[in-house]
Design an enzyme around this catalytic site. Structure first.
Site, short mmCIF file in Angstrom:
data_model
loop_
_atom_site.label_atom_id
_atom_site.label_comp_id
_atom_site.label_asym_id
_atom_site.label_seq_id
_atom_site.Cartn_x
_atom_site.Cartn_y
_atom_site.Cartn_z
N CYS A 174 0.33 -0.96 -0.12
CA CYS A 174 0.11 0.09 0.14
C CYS A 174 1.04 0.95 -0.33
O CYS A 174 1.99 1.49 -1.26
CB CYS A 174 -1.24 -0.06 1.34
SG CYS A 174 -2.20 1.11 1.01
N HIS A 180 -3.49 -4.82 -0.07
CA HIS A 180 -3.61 -5.87 1.30
C HIS A 180 -3.60 -7.33 0.98
O HIS A 180 -4.74 -7.71 1.01
CB HIS A 180 -4.65 -5.28 2.35
CG HIS A 180 -4.13 -3.28 2.41
ND1 HIS A 180 -3.26 -3.84 3.56
CD2 HIS A 180 -4.89 -2.68 1.30
CE1 HIS A 180 -3.21 -1.51 3.38
NE2 HIS A 180 -4.27 -2.03 2.64
N GLU A 219 -2.17 -9.24 3.47
CA GLU A 219 -2.66 -9.57 4.90
C GLU A 219 -4.44 -9.19 4.77
O GLU A 219 -4.62 -10.22 5.41
CB GLU A 219 -1.74 -8.56 5.64
CG GLU A 219 -2.43 -7.64 6.41
CD GLU A 219 -2.18 -6.16 5.74
OE1 GLU A 219 -1.29 -5.94 4.01
OE2 GLU A 219 -2.88 -5.78 5.41
#
Lengths: 357, 1072
Positions: free
Chosen positions: A252, A336, A338
């Protein structure tokens, strides 16, 4: 339901009226929207929302309440993405007064009150999303009845939001033979968990810390709020690191800072990408992924240096979703991997990073 | 990329609509055919369901109205020689047929490739043992299921997993033959039945009370995977997903739970190697994070149709493209047209699916719902609050509810029982419980429904109480009024609180400036601008996505609502046909409908789709925005037809026949007067309010009489009574007779023939017509009757009378558009029974057999085009069409599978043959009959019925088949020279083998059981024989006329001799 009336006031004077929930006080910021249908506890605690009022387009919010905050042995939140709510306000349509979930400890309303964050419900969020989509993100304020309506609005993008949310001191997490330095521009705890769970030691350093003086096997540049152009200190440090050959991975804001360090420029998107359904394609392949995203700025790949190439591209609007160095183990994703909240389809990027160490 | 070696593809349809396999496959098949045609691929469709949109001109290149069974499909493949076959668009029927063709090696021999998901993958998902093994490989938890091939094995398995258990039949449609068992006795009952449908049953641990969650997953051949939608059942596990209220997206899952299950779904789909669409169903524990995969459907399903409508993502269309070799990223999002099909829809509304049951239509059926499907249709409601969506939905199902609250009192002797046991009306038991002061906690304890749903429902009770606390309608302030509207209260519902008419509520609402917003469904929650025409109404908004229109060329077509017994896919065909004609003629066509199983609710079909209620309130609000030139109310069955007069009175232009004339046909009294004035005969009838009046009238006209109550307490709505005793039993047990609820009694003429007159008129002059003939005598509902067209045994004089009467009625009622009249013919005289100034159930059938689109003609008449009459005469057709009915009694535990004046069938087929026998055999095979090779069991009612059947029995005997007969029938047959073996009645009467045992052990291949009359009362030997035939899957016929025609046909013609001809190969002879 005897809730107080409240107003969402935009910088241009337009107003939406609804009811106050959460903290009964005024708040202002940049209004952005997310089309994610789940994950409000994660989103609200995501430091990337620092300075922003979040409008959730999905109308029903608060359904499953808020879990009890818990810290693990390392001091990381297990249920949230950071220790506190980072949005400055929440705009929704239909607040679920009653929640239902085995893991819930309190209502969204109560949590917002505790953290002194105002919410407004009863808003036509679709109409607001359309307005933001057509005219771009706007400054605005949530004003419960009885509070003065602001006439001036401070732009949070002019402030260095990263400096506000980054850690103040160096922290260590996990253990392992390899050491990863994590540059904290407002890191989500799930990112740290994704690294430590892969058996590496993580050294979390403030955004402006000169990590080049540390020993490390790999460097990670985190997500974070606001305008990447205000993080020139980090970029300068990165430029030094790029001289070397040790693996670097960014997510990001990390993608934007790495891009800037590689000579590229960033620009503000009209209304950003905030959702769980952003399609990206791995460049040069037929492989596509659904990703979780939360960013208002993007990297202009045309401005990248000759050693760099795009790695992922957004299938909706063609904007950059990741870059890589043509020869060295440097890469980053605008989305993202994650997740938290959102789809977990690209978590393999952490494996890729770890395998390069 | 597109695989260029595929030039011709066969698509298998799902046949007649039945419980568990309904209109959703017309939608998915139509979408797939569209996707193929776009690529220039030649398409061949096999589907006997003549009322579908997919079997209409211009959808597939070639259509075969033939049974979807291996032998017919093989013959079509031999003839057509396609390169590919699509198995996943025609439900379980197509899938099972395809698997058989694959296993027999036929597909390989003919070099036909199964496109999309490989057959081995399909087999992996269908065979429970393989399925568990495959998911074990990737560590995904399944419900441990123990396959058993005998009752003893089933018992042992149940002991092992421990009661309660669930028993399922392998390879069965929508949970057929499944059930929960708490003990060994229940196990024996359920497993015994399941073995009749499948050689294997599965015994599993029951997870009752868990949440049920589904994901719709799409994968392309590049291994790209998306989940288009997830859905959550309102009812906890234990209620089949087709029987549960379902919401999309899920509402009670956290991010971690949502994505945990999503990830698993993708892992499963990748591991199995699906190419196309697939659905993964989970049981999810409410008090932890444990889960089990319930099943994976490697095909388009009811859920996928719902997901398509819920999100705007055209799953079937995309699945067909992926089967041809495309990647998801190569296809466009058909709503935005700018973004790709590789994405996951974001919703900014909530949808609620509610099943529609018709259990009240069946005598003896259990009202409990569970692991096997009983519902016949469904609705989907869209709102921006759960309350708004569910209240809309509860009105849409069309069972008389005004919403969740403000309904007729819920009658139950034991509210706790009603909450504990899922039934078709449990949602109203919840409302009743709130009213009696039950808390959410208590209801949750009884129902195990998630408290989130119950709290939302309680909000409705709260609002209701707040309204009730207002002294008058005028005292309801804007705040509360607005809150009620945002929670989906209708004007009628609010009016009920104050005993005020709808019009007054509307006036008050408009005075308060409370109007709905019109919102778009755009797949991306407004993130990208979309030119979408897919719309719904909500009070949870301040801005409409579309502005009022001023074009003068908009026409609104009202759709047909939920599929139910009596109104089904045939009206969807009519609606889609009307929209097509409008668009072709340069009009803007707007559709209003809320049935997710339909093609008419495909936003591609029309210029604008309002997926919303077909209520007066909603249609009026839409009219105020659309400002249409007119509204078409005559192509969607009875729901739109009933709106004609109120819409007209509100100044809306009704296209075609005037609302006043429609009312003259609809109102029994007015129509009777019209018929009398025209000098046309009708059966004598009267509407009566006391038992005395009824008895006096019956004395005059004599028995039997047809009794039509206006208020039914239990059981069937209509009945034929043959004696005073019958009449008393029916009226006292099942019906309320009062001044408020009169009963209509008509004389009933036995052994009358019945004819359907379907026609289109222009300015009172008949433009085109079709007379079709029932095979059964009157007394079998026209929706259940087997119908032949053109008529095969119609006297010229009768035909002339029918035409004369129809011409007079058309002129008298100034008909412009479609209409249908039902006639009785007895001893050379015709009588009118009913007239509807709208398209009828048989419109698609006669249109397709005659190759003259009656809807196209009707719409053009309504638009004032004055089209020329078609140059085709049905009496010149060199072929015959037979429409046969599909029954779903096997789904309806304990229901008496007997036909009567109330409709019971759930679907139909229409087949064409060069002669009557051929068409009838194709039709009967299409609705699940198998021509008996061995013995036939006959049990044939009264003396007259025995005589009726004698010639057919003679033929059966002559063909070398063994006849078993119940004692009386056996005696009669033997006396008349037909050798038959006696079989003992279920109650032990008579000699020979037990009838029930003959059926259970499949020693007979066909059961013919003719009930003595049309009363529903006796729980007799006959009932037990009929029910056994259904439960043990032996074909059953209960009508002597149909039995005779069928037996004649298969004795004269072997199924191997049935020619395989496409629709276009039957040439009409135009009259010069």
């Amino acid at each position: 339901m005897s809730r107080k009336k409240a107003t969402l006031r935009l910088e241009d004077g337009r107003e939406f009226t609804g009811w106050s929930f959460g903290f009964e006080g005024p708040s202002q910021g940049e209004i952005v929207f997310s089309t994610a249908m789940v994950g409000y506890p994660e989103s609200l605690t995501d430091p990337s929302y620092s300075g922003q009022i979040l409008c959730v387009s999905f109308p029903l919010v608060g359904n499953y309440g808020i879990p009890e905050e818990q810290l693990d042995a390392e001091g990381l939140c297990t249920r949230f993405e950071s220790e506190r709510i980072h949005v400055r306000g929440l705009v929704i349509s239909d607040y679920s007064e009653k929640y239902s979930h085995w893991d819930a400890a309190k209502s969204l309303d109560q949590w917002l009150k505790e953290q002194r964050i105002p919410g407004i419900c009863g808003i036509d969020t679709r109409a607001l999303v359309q307005l933001l989509r057509d005219e771009g993100a706007k400054l605005g304020a949530i004003v419960p009845e009885g509070f003065p309506v602001p006439t001036t609005f401070a732009d949070p993008n002019l402030e260095n939001q990263v400096a506000l949310v980054s850690c103040r001191e160096v922290k260590r997490y996990g253990s392992g033979k390899k050491r990863v330095v994590l540059v904290d521009c407002g890191v989500k705890h799930q990112i740290i968990r994704c690294l430590t769970s892969r058996g590496v030691e993580v050294t979390r350093v403030p955004w402006d810390y000169d990590f080049n003086q540390l020993e490390w096997d790999g460097l990670f540049v985190s997500n974070g709020p606001g305008n990447p152009a205000l993080c020139e200190t980090t970029v300068r440090h990165l430029q030094v690191a790029l001289q070397g050959d040790k693996p670097i991975f960014g997510i990001c804001m990390g993608n934007q800072l790495l891009g800037r360090a590689a000579g590229g420029s960033t620009f503000k998107l009209k209304y950003g990408h905030r959702s769980h359904n952003q399609p990206v394609r791995l460049c040069g392949t037929d492989r596509c992924f659904i990703t979780s995203q939360n960013h208002g700025f993007a990297l202009d790949t045309a401005t990248l240096g000759p050693d760099w190439e795009p790695m992922f591209v957004n299938l909706n609007d063609g904007t950059n979703e990741g870059i890589r160095h043509k020869t060295k183990p440097f890469f980053s994703a605008q989305f993202h991997p994650e997740a938290s909240s959102g789809p977990v389809d690209t978590e393999f990027l952490f494996d890729e990073f770890i395998s390069k160490l | 990329m597109l695989d260029k070696t595929i030039r011709k593809v066969i698509l298998l349809g799902s046949g007649a609509l039945k419980i568990g396999e309904a209109g959703e496959f017309d939608y998915s098949g139509s979408q797939a055919l569209k996707a193929l045609r776009e690529e220039g691929i030649e398409t061949v469709l096999i589907n006997p369901n003549i009322a579908t949109v997919q079997t209409s001109e211009g959808v597939a290149d070639r259509v075969y109205f033939l049974p979807v069974t291996p032998s017919f499909v093989e013959q079509v493949i031999e003839k057509e020689r396609p390169q590919g076959i699509l198995l996943s668009f025609g439900g379980q029927t197509a899938l099972n047929c395809g698997v058989e063709l694959y296993r027999s090696g036929f597909l390989e021999r003919y070099d036909v490739r199964v496109l999309g998901t490989p057959v081995d993958t399909i087999i992996d998902t269908e065979d429970r043992d393989l399925f568990v093994k495959r998911l074990d490989e990737i560590g995904v938890k399944t419900i441990r299921s123990h396959a058993a091939a005998s009752l003893a094995e089933a018992r042992a398995a149940a002991e092992q997993v421990g009661y309660p258990v669930i028993v399922r039949a392998a390879f069965a449609l929508g949970g057929l033959g499944s059930g929960f068992c708490d003990n060994e006795r229940e196990l024996e009952a359920v497993a015994g039945k399941a073995f009749a449908f499948s050689p294997q049953v599965l015994v599993e641990k029951s997870l009752r009370g868990w949440k049920e969650i589904e994901y719709e997953v799409v994968r392309d051949r590049y291994d790209n995977c998306i989940t288009v939608c997830n859905m959550e059942n309102f009812d906890p596990l234990g209620v089949h997903t087709g029987e549960s209220i379902v919401v999309a997206p899920s509402q009670t899952l956290t991010n971690d739970e949502f994505h945990f299950l999503r990830k698993k779904a993708i892992d499963i789909v990748r591991h199995l190697g699906i190419v196309g669409e697939c659905n993964v169903q989970y049981a999810f524990s409410p008090d932890g994070e444990d889960y089990r995969v319930i099943e994976v459907n490697a095909r388009l399903s009811r859920s996928s149709a719902l997901a398509s409508k819920a999100t705007g993502y055209p799953l079937a269309f995309v699945a067909a493209k992926l089967a041809l070799g495309y990647g998801l990223f190569e296809l466009k999002n058909s709503v935005t047209q700018t973004t790709p099909a590789f994405f996951e829809p974001a919703l900014d509304y909530v949808v609620c699916k509610i099943p529609r049951w018709d259990l009240a239509k069946f005598k003896g059926v259990s009202r409990e719902i569970g692991s096997s499907m009983k519902s016949v249709g469904e609705v989907m409601a869209i709102g921006r609050t759960f309350e708004e969506a569910i209240q809309k939905g509860l009105r849409m199902i069309g069972q008389g509810a005004n919403g969740f609250v403000c309904n007729k009192p819920y009658k139950t002797e034991d509210l706790d029982w009603a909450l504990q046991h899922p039934t078709d009306t449990r949602i109203f038991a919840i409302a009743a419980a709130f009213e009696s002061g039950y808390t959410v906690e208590r209801i949750h304890a009884l129902t195990q429904i998630d408290k989130w749903f119950l709290d939302k429902l309680f909000n409705l009770e709260t609002t209701y109480r707040a309204l009730e606390a207002c002294p008058s309608l005028a005292a309801v302030g804007k705040e509360l009024f607005g809150q009620a509207k945002r929670q989906g209260f209708s004007d009628i519902q609010i009016g009920r609180v104050f005993h005020r008419p709808e019009a007054e509520v509307r006036a008050r609402r408009h005075a308060l400036d409370l109007r709905p917003c019109i919102k778009q469904i755009d797949t991306l929650a407004a993130e990208f601008p979309a030119m979408t025409n897919y719309l719904y109404l909500t009070y949870n908004g301040t801005k409409s996505d579309i502005a009022p229109r001023y074009e003068a060329n908009t026409v609104i077509v009202l759709g047909s609502g939920a599929y139910r017994i009596g109104s089904s896919v045939e009206f969807d065909w009519c609606g889609v046909g009307a929209v097509n004609t409008l668009r072709k003629r340069g009009w803007q066509a707007v559709m209003i409908n809320y049935n997710p199983e339909t093609v008419s609710t495909d936003y591609d079909t029309c210029d604008r789709l309002y997926f919303d209620e077909l209520s007066f309130e909603t249609v009026l609000e839409i009219c105020s925005v659309e400002r249409p030139y007119g509204v078409i109310v005559s192509v969607g069955g009875q729901i739109p037809n009933n709106l004609a007069l109120p819409l007209r009175q509100s100044g809306i232009h009704i296209l075609g026949t005037s609302a006043e004339d429609i009312d003259r046909a609809e109102d029994r009294g007015k129509f009777s007067a019209v018929v009398d004035r025209l000098g046309v005969a009708q059966p004598r009838w009267q509407a009566l309010t006391t038992m005395d009046e009824i008895e006096r009238f019956v004395d005059e006209v004599g028995f039997p009489v047809l009794v039509r109550p206006s208020y039914v307490l239990s059981g069937a709505a209509m009945n034929v009574c043959y004696s005073v005793a019958d009449l008393h039993t029916f009226l006292e047990m099942a019906v309320e007779v009062s001044a408020e609820h009169p009963v209509v009694i008509s004389s009933f003429i036995q052994r009358s023939k019945e004819f359907e007159f379907d026609a289109v008129a222009d300015g009172g002059r008949i433009l085109a017509h079709a007379i079709s003939e029932h095979i059964e005598y009157a007394g079998v509902h026209s929706g259940d009757a087997t119908i032949q067209f053109p008529p095969q045994k119609l006297y010229c004089v009768t035909a002339a009378q029918i035409r004369r009467v129809a011409t007079a009625i058309a002129a008298e009622l100034h008909i412009t558009g479609p209409f249908n009249i039902q006639f009785l013919a007895h001893e050379g005289r015709v009588k009118v029974i009913e007239c509807n100034l709208r398209a009828s159930r048989s419109f698609p059938f006669v249109s397709k057999v005659l190759k003259t689109d009656f809807i196209d003609l009707a719409v053009r008449c309504m638009l004032g085009e004055h089209p020329a009459p078609p140059a085709i005469d049905a009496f010149e057709l060199p072929y015959v069409g037979i429409k046969a009915s599909q029954f779903s009694f096997s789904r309806l535990n304990q229901a008496d599978p007997v036909l009567g004046v109330d409709m019971a069938s759930t679907g139909e087929v229409g087949c064409i043959g060069d002669n009557f026998d051929e068409a009838l055999l194709k039709a009967m095979l299409s609705v699940g009959h198998r021509i008996p090779e061995g013995a036939v069991l006959i049990s044939s009612g009264n003396a007259l019925q025995k005589a009726d059947l004698l010639p057919a029995c003679q033929m059966l005997h002559a063909s070398g088949r063994t006849l078993y007969a119940t004692p009386g029938t056996c005696r009669y047959l033997n006396e008349n020279g037909v050798p038959a073996k006696s079989a003992r009645m279920p109650d032990g009467e008579g000699d020979g083998p037990d009838t029930l045992e003959l059926i259970r052990s499949h020693q007979v291949d066909l059961v013919i059981n003719i009930p003595k009359n049309f009363t529903h009362v006796e729980l007799s030997n006959g009932y037990r024989i009929r029910r056994a035939a259904i439960d043990f899957n032996v074909p059953l016929i209960t009508n002597s006329r149909l039995a005779t025609a069928y037996i004649r046909a298969f004795c004269r013609l072997s199924p191997k001799e049935l020619p395989v001809k496409a629709w276009d190969e039957y040439q009409t002879l135009a009259v010069s």
